[in-house]
Design a protein around this motif. Structure first.
Motif, PDB file in Angstrom:
ATOM      1  N   GLY A 135       0.737  -1.339   0.190  1.00  0.00           N
ATOM      2  CA  GLY A 135      -0.086  -0.191   0.026  1.00  0.00           C
ATOM      3  C   GLY A 135       1.000   1.272   0.051  1.00  0.00           C
ATOM      4  N   HIS A 136       0.284   2.339   0.606  1.00  0.00           N
ATOM      5  CA  HIS A 136       0.825   3.657   0.711  1.00  0.00           C
ATOM      6  C   HIS A 136       2.041   3.732   1.600  1.00  0.00           C
ATOM      7  CE1 HIS A 136      -2.460   5.270  -1.756  1.00  0.00           C
ATOM      8  NE2 HIS A 136      -3.318   5.154  -0.669  1.00  0.00           N
ATOM      9  N   PHE A 137       2.177   2.900   2.414  1.00  0.00           N
ATOM     10  CA  PHE A 137       3.326   2.517   3.260  1.00  0.00           C
ATOM     11  C   PHE A 137       4.503   2.205   2.306  1.00  0.00           C
ATOM     12  CE2 PHE A 137       5.374  -0.197   6.336  1.00  0.00           C
ATOM     13  CZ  PHE A 137       6.294   0.662   7.108  1.00  0.00           C
ATOM     14  N   LYS A 138       4.258   1.124   1.704  1.00  0.00           N
ATOM     15  CA  LYS A 138       5.414   0.841   0.754  1.00  0.00           C
ATOM     16  C   LYS A 138       5.669   1.880  -0.376  1.00  0.00           C
ATOM     17  CE  LYS A 138       4.109  -1.418  -3.033  1.00  0.00           C
ATOM     18  NZ  LYS A 138       3.615  -2.798  -3.810  1.00  0.00           N
ATOM     19  N   LYS A 139       4.871   2.806  -0.839  1.00  0.00           N
ATOM     20  CA  LYS A 139       5.324   3.764  -1.734  1.00  0.00           C
ATOM     21  C   LYS A 139       6.194   4.731  -0.978  1.00  0.00           C
ATOM     22  CE  LYS A 139       0.852   3.315  -4.500  1.00  0.00           C
ATOM     23  NZ  LYS A 139      -0.523   3.596  -4.648  1.00  0.00           N
ATOM     24  N   MET A 140       5.984   5.012   0.111  1.00  0.00           N
ATOM     25  CA  MET A 140       6.571   6.036   0.776  1.00  0.00           C
ATOM     26  C   MET A 140       7.972   5.476   1.221  1.00  0.00           C
ATOM     27  SD  MET A 140       6.861   9.243   1.750  1.00  0.00           S
ATOM     28  CE  MET A 140       7.420  10.285   2.851  1.00  0.00           C
ATOM     29  N   LEU A 141       8.044   4.425   1.564  1.00  0.00           N
ATOM     30  CA  LEU A 141       9.167   3.653   1.790  1.00  0.00           C
ATOM     31  C   LEU A 141      10.156   3.765   0.606  1.00  0.00           C
ATOM     32  CD1 LEU A 141       8.270   0.547   4.210  1.00  0.00           C
ATOM     33  CD2 LEU A 141       9.619   2.734   4.782  1.00  0.00           C
ATOM     34  N   ALA A 149      -5.254  18.287  -0.213  1.00  0.00           N
ATOM     35  CA  ALA A 149      -5.451  16.567  -0.124  1.00  0.00           C
ATOM     36  C   ALA A 149      -5.778  16.064   0.951  1.00  0.00           C
ATOM     37  CB  ALA A 149      -3.884  16.445  -0.339  1.00  0.00           C
ATOM     38  N   GLY A 150      -6.130  16.821   2.039  1.00  0.00           N
ATOM     39  CA  GLY A 150      -6.594  16.033   3.239  1.00  0.00           C
ATOM     40  C   GLY A 150      -7.896  16.604   3.482  1.00  0.00           C
ATOM     41  N   GLU A 151      -7.666  17.599   4.504  1.00  0.00           N
ATOM     42  CA  GLU A 151      -9.039  18.318   5.370  1.00  0.00           C
ATOM     43  C   GLU A 151      -9.855  18.474   4.492  1.00  0.00           C
ATOM     44  OE1 GLU A 151      -9.054  18.614   8.496  1.00  0.00           O
ATOM     45  OE2 GLU A 151      -7.273  17.700   9.181  1.00  0.00           O
ATOM     46  N   LEU A 152      -9.728  19.008   3.477  1.00  0.00           N
ATOM     47  CA  LEU A 152     -10.657  19.728   2.621  1.00  0.00           C
ATOM     48  C   LEU A 152     -10.989  18.643   1.288  1.00  0.00           C
ATOM     49  CD1 LEU A 152      -9.266  23.361   1.799  1.00  0.00           C
ATOM     50  CD2 LEU A 152     -10.464  22.475   3.647  1.00  0.00           C
ATOM     51  N   ASP A 184      -6.003  12.323  -0.489  1.00  0.00           N
ATOM     52  CA  ASP A 184      -5.001  12.304  -1.943  1.00  0.00           C
ATOM     53  C   ASP A 184      -3.618  11.888  -1.184  1.00  0.00           C
ATOM     54  OD1 ASP A 184      -3.558  12.289  -4.063  1.00  0.00           O
ATOM     55  OD2 ASP A 184      -3.949  14.253  -4.806  1.00  0.00           O
ATOM     56  N   GLU A 185      -3.411  10.652  -0.732  1.00  0.00           N
ATOM     57  CA  GLU A 185      -2.241  10.191  -0.251  1.00  0.00           C
ATOM     58  C   GLU A 185      -0.803  10.440  -1.146  1.00  0.00           C
ATOM     59  OE1 GLU A 185      -4.749   8.209  -0.608  1.00  0.00           O
ATOM     60  OE2 GLU A 185      -5.460   7.440   1.529  1.00  0.00           O
ATOM     61  N   ALA A 186      -1.076  10.497  -2.316  1.00  0.00           N
ATOM     62  CA  ALA A 186       0.037  10.727  -3.531  1.00  0.00           C
ATOM     63  C   ALA A 186       0.768  12.078  -3.328  1.00  0.00           C
ATOM     64  CB  ALA A 186      -0.283  10.425  -4.893  1.00  0.00           C
ATOM     65  N   GLN A 187      -0.180  12.939  -2.997  1.00  0.00           N
ATOM     66  CA  GLN A 187       0.360  14.480  -2.773  1.00  0.00           C
ATOM     67  C   GLN A 187       0.977  14.399  -1.456  1.00  0.00           C
ATOM     68  OE1 GLN A 187       0.986  17.172  -4.387  1.00  0.00           O
ATOM     69  NE2 GLN A 187      -1.117  17.811  -4.946  1.00  0.00           N
ATOM     70  N   PHE A 188       0.597  14.005  -0.371  1.00  0.00           N
ATOM     71  CA  PHE A 188       1.239  13.820   0.925  1.00  0.00           C
ATOM     72  C   PHE A 188       2.840  13.043   0.511  1.00  0.00           C
ATOM     73  CE2 PHE A 188      -2.393  14.766   2.831  1.00  0.00           C
ATOM     74  CZ  PHE A 188      -2.233  15.309   4.131  1.00  0.00           C
ATOM     75  N   ILE A 189       2.658  11.922   0.127  1.00  0.00           N
ATOM     76  CA  ILE A 189       4.109  11.157  -0.316  1.00  0.00           C
ATOM     77  C   ILE A 189       5.007  12.135  -1.237  1.00  0.00           C
ATOM     78  CG2 ILE A 189       4.983   9.237  -1.738  1.00  0.00           C
ATOM     79  CD1 ILE A 189       2.552   7.562  -0.947  1.00  0.00           C
ATOM     80  N   SER A 236      -3.512  16.733  11.271  1.00  0.00           N
ATOM     81  CA  SER A 236      -4.241  16.207  10.157  1.00  0.00           C
ATOM     82  C   SER A 236      -3.699  14.869   9.607  1.00  0.00           C
ATOM     83  CB  SER A 236      -3.766  17.387   8.946  1.00  0.00           C
ATOM     84  OG  SER A 236      -4.285  18.765   9.419  1.00  0.00           O
ATOM     85  N   ILE A 237      -2.633  14.670   9.548  1.00  0.00           N
ATOM     86  CA  ILE A 237      -2.187  13.379   9.494  1.00  0.00           C
ATOM     87  C   ILE A 237      -2.795  12.307  10.180  1.00  0.00           C
ATOM     88  CG2 ILE A 237       0.030  11.775   9.492  1.00  0.00           C
ATOM     89  CD1 ILE A 237       1.582  13.902   8.627  1.00  0.00           C
ATOM     90  N   ARG A 238      -2.911  12.344  11.525  1.00  0.00           N
ATOM     91  CA  ARG A 238      -3.698  11.587  12.341  1.00  0.00           C
ATOM     92  C   ARG A 238      -4.865  11.193  11.891  1.00  0.00           C
ATOM     93  NH1 ARG A 238      -0.221  13.712  16.596  1.00  0.00           N
ATOM     94  NH2 ARG A 238       0.997  12.097  17.648  1.00  0.00           N
TER      95      ARG A 238
END
Length: 659
Positions: free
Chosen positions: A144-150, A179-182, A187-192, A221-223
């Motif tokens: 998942g997104h965990f793998k992508k960020m690593l 990407a998050g609050e609004l 949109d996890e890709a933007q955070f990554i 916000s991340i939480r």
């Protein structure tokens, strides 16, 4: 400036050290003291040379001999010290992904905290040691997104340009918000992309800008937007961007607090940071946890393992009593963050379909006849604003000719009765009652006096004075004066006037005030240290005091709270610290008090009840946010775990939600 605790040994001789280690291990048993003394007092570069000399002199592998002679945690620590840093990281990651299950916390710690060069060295060392591709192994073991960020972090491609574009800072902050609050979903890709690629200096400014436009720190916000290991990884990245020393201080504290010790984490950090930033970690640890890293290791470990860890730690900051640049930098960042305007929100709002007569009837029915319907009482009282509760009191009297407070008092008992009856009082009446209880009878509850007087604004203080006079036919100032003494009395009386300045900051005045607070040389008794602190902390406006505290750090490299704790004692110290913490971040001050009221054996229900009542319509929502930021658990969860019955049900209703 070198900030490691382990340095090159002067007069180093690799052959001589190799011989000393050989002698310490030959024959029956081994001289562990000699081994730990030698290895912990040599730098990693020197240890590598000793390994080579050992092989040349004896045709044997030093690491293999150490593994054979030593055991347990001590063996793991000593052997870890013998590996070059990149190979040490490679071994940790290999262990984390080998066998059943994955040690995600280890992967997060290493990949979130290493520089580009350290990542490149790690990838090469992994290939050399295990003849495998690190990226392929991590991709095969995560998802998942965990793998992508690593994978993004494994590229070691974070921008390193210190030139920052203000336009790009604003755009990145806006993109993260959108990407998050609004956004419906995230949109996890933007955070990554942003957190995985932008430079540290750039991201620090992005986080500041995000706080301004979102009204909350990026961590919160991340939480709220992310979850699981991906959430933990992104939080670790943010923490390392802000301050690696603070991140590792927190990791070390969590490795040792409570029952049991996470020895793998403790060893990994003590080894990997011993020649990088251990002095910075020690400083932040001492400031943040009011205890030295040295003493916590001393209390939590034993034997040669303890001795070796203490040598790597390099000194006891409790004994030194000093405050250093890294801790000051962290404190300064906290002051800057606190100066940003954040909307304060309570958790109890006025009921939209409010009917005072209808609520009065519900409450009467709940108390009429045999038994009491506590659930119905909780539902009405906790879901109405204080102004609406005052209307219910009048409607109840008009409808039934009875005193609702008296009926509630006769029907309820224990902690629930105190909570419900407290909610029915107006805020000034409630505070006045708490202050009266604190001063009447044998003994004085100074902590209650400090909590209330140090945190209320001018308008609230004046309303409390009026309510106190009406209820007890005495002035609050007179009772405070007769029940306290010395500088502590003077602080309380000054605060009780409700005359704090309410204007903006004045930079010139702030610099003068900071200089007065920093001056320890004055011998004039009329201008004592306590008098100077009182004249500034009890009278200046909050915005001005925030500027004073920033100037104090610039001037002394000390945090003003640390200076108070070092130079004062007793109730005077506690009162000044409460004022400082209230100025810095009032919701965090109350979050800390709530946590302490519930942690450990037993619950301080008086404090828990008092804060939940008094902050429910002011900033309890913000307190919840600070609580989870500070303690990695929600206020809702802790109340649920630490209380019971109808009292718990009412507290959770006031809490307003699970974070």
């Amino acid at each position: 400036v070198y900030r490691g605790s382990v340095k090159d040994f002067q007069g180093f001789d690799a052959n001589q050290d190799a011989e000393a280690l050989y002698n310490a291990m030959k024959g029956f048993g081994s001289d562990k003291e000699a081994i730990l003394d030698l290895i912990t007092s040599r730098s990693n570069r020197q240890r590598v040379e000793i390994c080579q000399a050992y092989k040349s002199l004896y045709g044997k592998d030093l690491i293999a001999d150490l593994k054979y002679e030593l055991t347990g945690k001590f063996e793991r620590l000593i052997v870890s010290l013998m590996r070059p840093p990149a190979y040490g990281d490679a071994k940790e990651i290999k262990d984390a992904i080998s066998g059943v299950g994955t040690d995600e916390k280890c992967l997060i710690e290493i990949l979130a905290s290493r520089t580009n060069q350290e990542i490149h060295d790690l990838v090469a060392a992994y290939k050399d040691a295990y003849e495998r591709d690190l990226e392929a192994d991590i991709v095969g073991d995560t998802s998942g997104h965990f793998k992508k960020m690593l994978v993004v972090l494994l590229q070691g491609a974070r921008e390193e340009d210190d030139v920052v574009s203000e336009d790009l800072v604003e755009q990145d902050a806006k993109d993260l918000l959108e990407a998050g609050e609004l956004k419906w979903g995230t949109d996890e890709a933007q955070f990554i992309y942003i957190l995985g690629r932008r430079s540290r200096q750039h991201l620090r400014l992005v986080f500041d800008e995000y706080l301004k436009i979102a009204g909350k720190p990026i961590e919160r916000s991340i939480r709220g937007e992310l979850s699981g290991d991906f959430e933990k990884l992104m939080l670790a990245v943010v923490k390392c961007i802000r301050s690696k020393a603070e991140y590792f201080a927190e990791r070390l504290y969590k490795a040792m607090k409570g029952l049991g010790t996470r020895d793998n984490t403790l060893i990994r950090i003590m080894v990997s940071r011993s020649e990088i930033d251990m002095l910075d970690i020690r400083e932040v640890f001492r400031t943040k946890y009011e205890k030295s890293l040295y003493n916590m290791i001393k209390e939590d470990t034993s034997g040669e393992y303890k001795k070796a860890l203490l040598k790597l730690c390099g000194g006891d900051d409790d004994a030194a009593g000093e405050f250093f640049p890294e801790a000051a930098q962290v404190a300064y960042r906290m002051w800057e963050l606190s100066a940003v305007k954040v909307e304060l929100r309570g958790t109890v709002q006025p009921a939209g379909d409010f009917n005072d007569d209808g609520d009065a009837q519900v409450l009467r029915k709940a108390m009429k006849g045999l038994g009491t319907d506590e659930g119905a009482i909780i539902e009405v009282v906790t879901k109405r604003s204080n102004a609406q509760r005052q209307q219910i009191l009048k409607a109840y009297k008009a409808h039934y000719g009875r005193d609702l407070m008296a009926d509630l008092k006769s029907e309820l008992s224990g902690s629930l009765a105190k909570l419900i009856l407290g909610l029915m009082l107006t805020p000034p009446q409630y505070d006045a009652k708490q202050l009266r209880k604190a001063v009447e009878g044998a003994g004085t509850d100074e902590s209650v006096l400090i909590e209330i007087m140090a945190t209320r604004n001018n308008q609230e203080i004046r309303a409390i004075n009026q309510a106190y006079q009406e209820a007890y036919h005495k002035s609050l100032e007179d009772d405070l004066s007769s029940d306290t003494s010395g500088h502590f009395k003077r602080i309380l009386v000054s605060l009780a006037l409700g005359n704090r300045d309410e204007g903006p900051e004045n930079l010139t005045q702030a610099q003068e005030d900071a200089k007065k607070l920093a001056d320890v040389s004055s011998n004039d008794s009329s201008d004592s240290l306590e008098t100077r602190f009182l004249s500034i902390l009890c009278t200046r406006s909050y915005p001005h005091l925030r500027r004073v505290f920033q100037e104090f750090i610039k001037m002394t490299n000390h945090d003003v709270e640390h200076a108070i704790k070092k130079r004062m004692s007793g109730d005077v110290r506690d009162a000044f610290v409460a004022i400082v913490r209230s100025v810095k971040n009032k919701p965090a001050f109350f979050a800390d008090k709530l946590y302490k009221s519930m942690k450990g054996a037993g619950t301080d229900e008086r404090t828990l009840t008092r804060i939940m009542i008094s902050r429910s319509e002011i900033d309890l929502f913000n307190i919840r946010g600070e609580f989870i930021d500070l303690f990695d658990k929600s206020l809702h969860h802790m109340i649920e775990k630490d209380t019971s019955g109808d009292y718990r049900k009412a507290l959770l209703a006031l809490c307003g939600g699970e974070d």
